[in-house]
Design an enzyme around this catalytic site. Sequence first.
Site, PDB file in Angstrom:
ATOM      1  N   SER A  41      83.341 -15.653   5.599  1.00  0.00           N
ATOM      2  CA  SER A  41      84.324 -17.064   5.670  1.00  0.00           C
ATOM      3  C   SER A  41      84.586 -17.701   4.510  1.00  0.00           C
ATOM      4  O   SER A  41      84.411 -18.611   4.046  1.00  0.00           O
ATOM      5  CB  SER A  41      83.591 -18.383   6.659  1.00  0.00           C
ATOM      6  OG  SER A  41      84.068 -19.574   6.650  1.00  0.00           O
ATOM      7  N   HIS A 145      80.626 -14.427  10.526  1.00  0.00           N
ATOM      8  CA  HIS A 145      78.997 -14.477  10.120  1.00  0.00           C
ATOM      9  C   HIS A 145      78.833 -13.501  11.886  1.00  0.00           C
ATOM     10  O   HIS A 145      77.614 -12.342  11.512  1.00  0.00           O
ATOM     11  CB  HIS A 145      78.355 -14.722  10.102  1.00  0.00           C
ATOM     12  CG  HIS A 145      78.896 -15.546   8.419  1.00  0.00           C
ATOM     13  ND1 HIS A 145      78.439 -17.009   7.718  1.00  0.00           N
ATOM     14  CD2 HIS A 145      79.521 -15.543   8.052  1.00  0.00           C
ATOM     15  CE1 HIS A 145      78.930 -17.168   6.628  1.00  0.00           C
ATOM     16  NE2 HIS A 145      79.801 -17.026   6.896  1.00  0.00           N
ATOM     17  N   GLU A 154      77.335 -22.063  12.120  1.00  0.00           N
ATOM     18  CA  GLU A 154      76.221 -21.666  11.600  1.00  0.00           C
ATOM     19  C   GLU A 154      75.228 -23.038  11.412  1.00  0.00           C
ATOM     20  O   GLU A 154      75.652 -24.461  11.948  1.00  0.00           O
ATOM     21  CB  GLU A 154      75.714 -21.779  10.110  1.00  0.00           C
ATOM     22  CG  GLU A 154      76.152 -20.735   9.244  1.00  0.00           C
ATOM     23  CD  GLU A 154      75.665 -20.686   7.754  1.00  0.00           C
ATOM     24  OE1 GLU A 154      75.072 -22.088   6.956  1.00  0.00           O
ATOM     25  OE2 GLU A 154      76.163 -20.070   6.842  1.00  0.00           O
ATOM     26  N   GLU A 195      74.103 -13.191   7.521  1.00  0.00           N
ATOM     27  CA  GLU A 195      72.633 -14.105   6.865  1.00  0.00           C
ATOM     28  C   GLU A 195      72.029 -14.469   6.726  1.00  0.00           C
ATOM     29  O   GLU A 195      70.372 -14.498   6.476  1.00  0.00           O
ATOM     30  CB  GLU A 195      73.590 -15.471   6.701  1.00  0.00           C
ATOM     31  CG  GLU A 195      74.482 -15.289   5.990  1.00  0.00           C
ATOM     32  CD  GLU A 195      75.267 -16.979   5.490  1.00  0.00           C
ATOM     33  OE1 GLU A 195      74.471 -18.025   6.193  1.00  0.00           O
ATOM     34  OE2 GLU A 195      75.856 -16.886   4.972  1.00  0.00           O
ATOM     35  N   ASP A 231      77.677 -25.701   9.487  1.00  0.00           N
ATOM     36  CA  ASP A 231      78.560 -25.117   9.266  1.00  0.00           C
ATOM     37  C   ASP A 231      79.015 -25.263   9.943  1.00  0.00           C
ATOM     38  O   ASP A 231      78.903 -23.697  10.341  1.00  0.00           O
ATOM     39  CB  ASP A 231      78.051 -24.377   7.627  1.00  0.00           C
ATOM     40  CG  ASP A 231      79.577 -23.768   7.924  1.00  0.00           C
ATOM     41  OD1 ASP A 231      80.160 -24.427   7.661  1.00  0.00           O
ATOM     42  OD2 ASP A 231      79.659 -22.422   6.660  1.00  0.00           O
ATOM     43  N   GLU A 272      78.639 -29.131   7.731  1.00  0.00           N
ATOM     44  CA  GLU A 272      79.803 -29.053   6.799  1.00  0.00           C
ATOM     45  C   GLU A 272      81.102 -28.467   7.436  1.00  0.00           C
ATOM     46  O   GLU A 272      81.173 -28.323   8.545  1.00  0.00           O
ATOM     47  CB  GLU A 272      79.477 -27.397   5.851  1.00  0.00           C
ATOM     48  CG  GLU A 272      79.738 -26.755   5.056  1.00  0.00           C
ATOM     49  CD  GLU A 272      78.947 -25.644   4.216  1.00  0.00           C
ATOM     50  OE1 GLU A 272      79.978 -24.997   4.183  1.00  0.00           O
ATOM     51  OE2 GLU A 272      77.742 -25.538   4.469  1.00  0.00           O
ATOM     52  N   ASP A 299      82.902 -27.354   2.192  1.00  0.00           N
ATOM     53  CA  ASP A 299      83.193 -25.620   1.339  1.00  0.00           C
ATOM     54  C   ASP A 299      84.748 -25.905   1.195  1.00  0.00           C
ATOM     55  O   ASP A 299      85.109 -25.800   0.189  1.00  0.00           O
ATOM     56  CB  ASP A 299      82.872 -25.354   1.964  1.00  0.00           C
ATOM     57  CG  ASP A 299      82.045 -23.591   1.580  1.00  0.00           C
ATOM     58  OD1 ASP A 299      82.784 -23.763   0.640  1.00  0.00           O
ATOM     59  OD2 ASP A 299      81.982 -22.670   2.647  1.00  0.00           O
ATOM     60  N   LYS A 324      79.939 -22.755  -4.946  1.00  0.00           N
ATOM     61  CA  LYS A 324      79.624 -21.429  -5.088  1.00  0.00           C
ATOM     62  C   LYS A 324      80.333 -21.454  -6.617  1.00  0.00           C
ATOM     63  O   LYS A 324      81.585 -21.165  -6.282  1.00  0.00           O
ATOM     64  CB  LYS A 324      80.506 -20.660  -3.748  1.00  0.00           C
ATOM     65  CG  LYS A 324      79.608 -21.131  -2.147  1.00  0.00           C
ATOM     66  CD  LYS A 324      80.542 -21.244  -1.134  1.00  0.00           C
ATOM     67  CE  LYS A 324      79.514 -21.015   0.233  1.00  0.00           C
ATOM     68  NZ  LYS A 324      80.842 -20.592   0.979  1.00  0.00           N
ATOM     69  N   HIS A 352      74.472 -19.871  -1.485  1.00  0.00           N
ATOM     70  CA  HIS A 352      74.837 -18.575  -1.086  1.00  0.00           C
ATOM     71  C   HIS A 352      76.198 -17.797  -0.514  1.00  0.00           C
ATOM     72  O   HIS A 352      76.953 -19.463  -0.405  1.00  0.00           O
ATOM     73  CB  HIS A 352      73.668 -17.919  -0.644  1.00  0.00           C
ATOM     74  CG  HIS A 352      73.501 -18.396   0.895  1.00  0.00           C
ATOM     75  ND1 HIS A 352      72.981 -17.841   1.352  1.00  0.00           N
ATOM     76  CD2 HIS A 352      74.244 -19.333   1.694  1.00  0.00           C
ATOM     77  CE1 HIS A 352      72.858 -18.522   3.546  1.00  0.00           C
ATOM     78  NE2 HIS A 352      73.533 -19.192   3.011  1.00  0.00           N
ATOM     79  N   ARG A 353      76.482 -16.505  -0.523  1.00  0.00           N
ATOM     80  CA  ARG A 353      77.340 -16.657   0.128  1.00  0.00           C
ATOM     81  C   ARG A 353      76.944 -15.377   1.336  1.00  0.00           C
ATOM     82  O   ARG A 353      76.084 -15.498   1.334  1.00  0.00           O
ATOM     83  CB  ARG A 353      78.529 -15.856  -0.238  1.00  0.00           C
ATOM     84  CG  ARG A 353      79.356 -16.603  -1.493  1.00  0.00           C
ATOM     85  CD  ARG A 353      79.765 -18.245  -1.080  1.00  0.00           C
ATOM     86  NE  ARG A 353      80.663 -17.525  -0.738  1.00  0.00           N
ATOM     87  CZ  ARG A 353      82.058 -17.455  -0.421  1.00  0.00           C
ATOM     88  NH1 ARG A 353      82.597 -17.927  -2.020  1.00  0.00           N
ATOM     89  NH2 ARG A 353      83.596 -17.539  -0.190  1.00  0.00           N
ATOM     90  N   LYS A 375      70.832 -24.031  -0.269  1.00  0.00           N
ATOM     91  CA  LYS A 375      71.998 -23.288   1.370  1.00  0.00           C
ATOM     92  C   LYS A 375      72.241 -21.954   0.827  1.00  0.00           C
ATOM     93  O   LYS A 375      72.992 -21.222  -0.465  1.00  0.00           O
ATOM     94  CB  LYS A 375      73.164 -23.196   1.584  1.00  0.00           C
ATOM     95  CG  LYS A 375      73.612 -23.284   2.922  1.00  0.00           C
ATOM     96  CD  LYS A 375      75.204 -23.525   3.190  1.00  0.00           C
ATOM     97  CE  LYS A 375      75.148 -23.101   4.694  1.00  0.00           C
ATOM     98  NZ  LYS A 375      76.649 -23.404   4.617  1.00  0.00           N
TER      99      LYS A 375
END
Length: 397
Positions: A41, A145, A154, A195, A231, A272, A299, A324, A352-353, A375
């Site tokens: 994303s 994801h 998320e 994730e 998120d 987010e 983000d 990020k 993170h990613r 995160k």
Amino acid sequence: MTLITDVRLRRILDSRGNTTVEADVATDSSFGRAAAPSGASTGEHEAIELPAADAIKRAREHAIPRLEGEVLAAEQRAVDAALHDADGTENFSEIGANAAVAISMAAAKAGAGSSGVPLYKHLGGTFRGDRFPTPLGNVIGGGAHAAEATNIQEFLSVPSGAPSVTEAIFANAKVHARIKKLLQDEGVPTNKGDEGAWAPPIGDAKAFELVDQATAAVSDELGFDIGFGLDMAAAELYDGDDYVYDDGTRSTAEQIDYVAEMVREYDLRYVEDPLDENAFGAWSELTDEVGSETMICGDDLFVTNVGRLQEGIEHGSANSILIKPNQIGTLTDAVDAIELGARNGIQSAVSHRSGETEDTTIAHLAVGTAAPYIKTGTVGGERTAKLNELMRIEGTA
């Protein structure tokens, strides 16, 4: 203080099995290794990630000659300036942000070693031994994801009352496990997303119910406050006119009302990307309405970019920024965004990613810059690598 003597690049695998760039940076007395993550994303304004083989080829041609024998590893701004000079574009489209960030992070590790200090101290300068980030743990996921799961990307456990980062990390793991039990009790498949979050075939409303139930139960068990957040990755839902969900569409005004309603109904601690990545004005409306009650974090809106962050500050578009390093290409750029935000009352969450490696640099970045949040997910080797590193730092600081 020693010059960089050798920079080597290679392809390795990320957590999705895709190729990414790993860098080794050496001096006469120190060594650093780091690898670039990759997002699924992604914001349209992010720095450009090239295919790993292309990024390596171009970095070898343009960047490495500007570093070897030319720059001190301990001088991070000089390292990152050399990477910008080698690339010559505003978005690392020449050498690739993946090559740039891998070199930048590896050089930071070599620089810390040559200076004889831990990486978090080398990166930060604002470190205090009593300040560690609260980890945001992804416990239910969907969106980009995970297929056939929630529209919201998320659902995040937020152990804001934990007495230590170690207890916060274990709390997130307990919430993750509790949700599995709740899903199993209802006969819902416990699929996982990129994730490591559960990605069950349920709707958003059911996910809200489950996460609320799990965080409350674990909070009661452990004796400290655990909330949750989201998120929304709303740019992925936006079709140019409306926000498209499985159960219908919402206009921008309706999306703002929906987010505000969820913030108040579930006491959300963090939201987010609740709106499209270019909707600075709509973000301002939402932040005006609920910014005193929760974190509204940009983000895709900011992509760790000081120019976009400055625009957001002028509009009052958010009260938090996601950081990020691979979005912007270097650690210097990431730290500049953190510092600009801090000067203007914007809190940072280092992240993170979805496509990750075992690299732990972001744990040190979050501690070193006194970021309030990090995160990192909750489970999976590439996620727990960061979490375990946070606990090691806490144990030695």
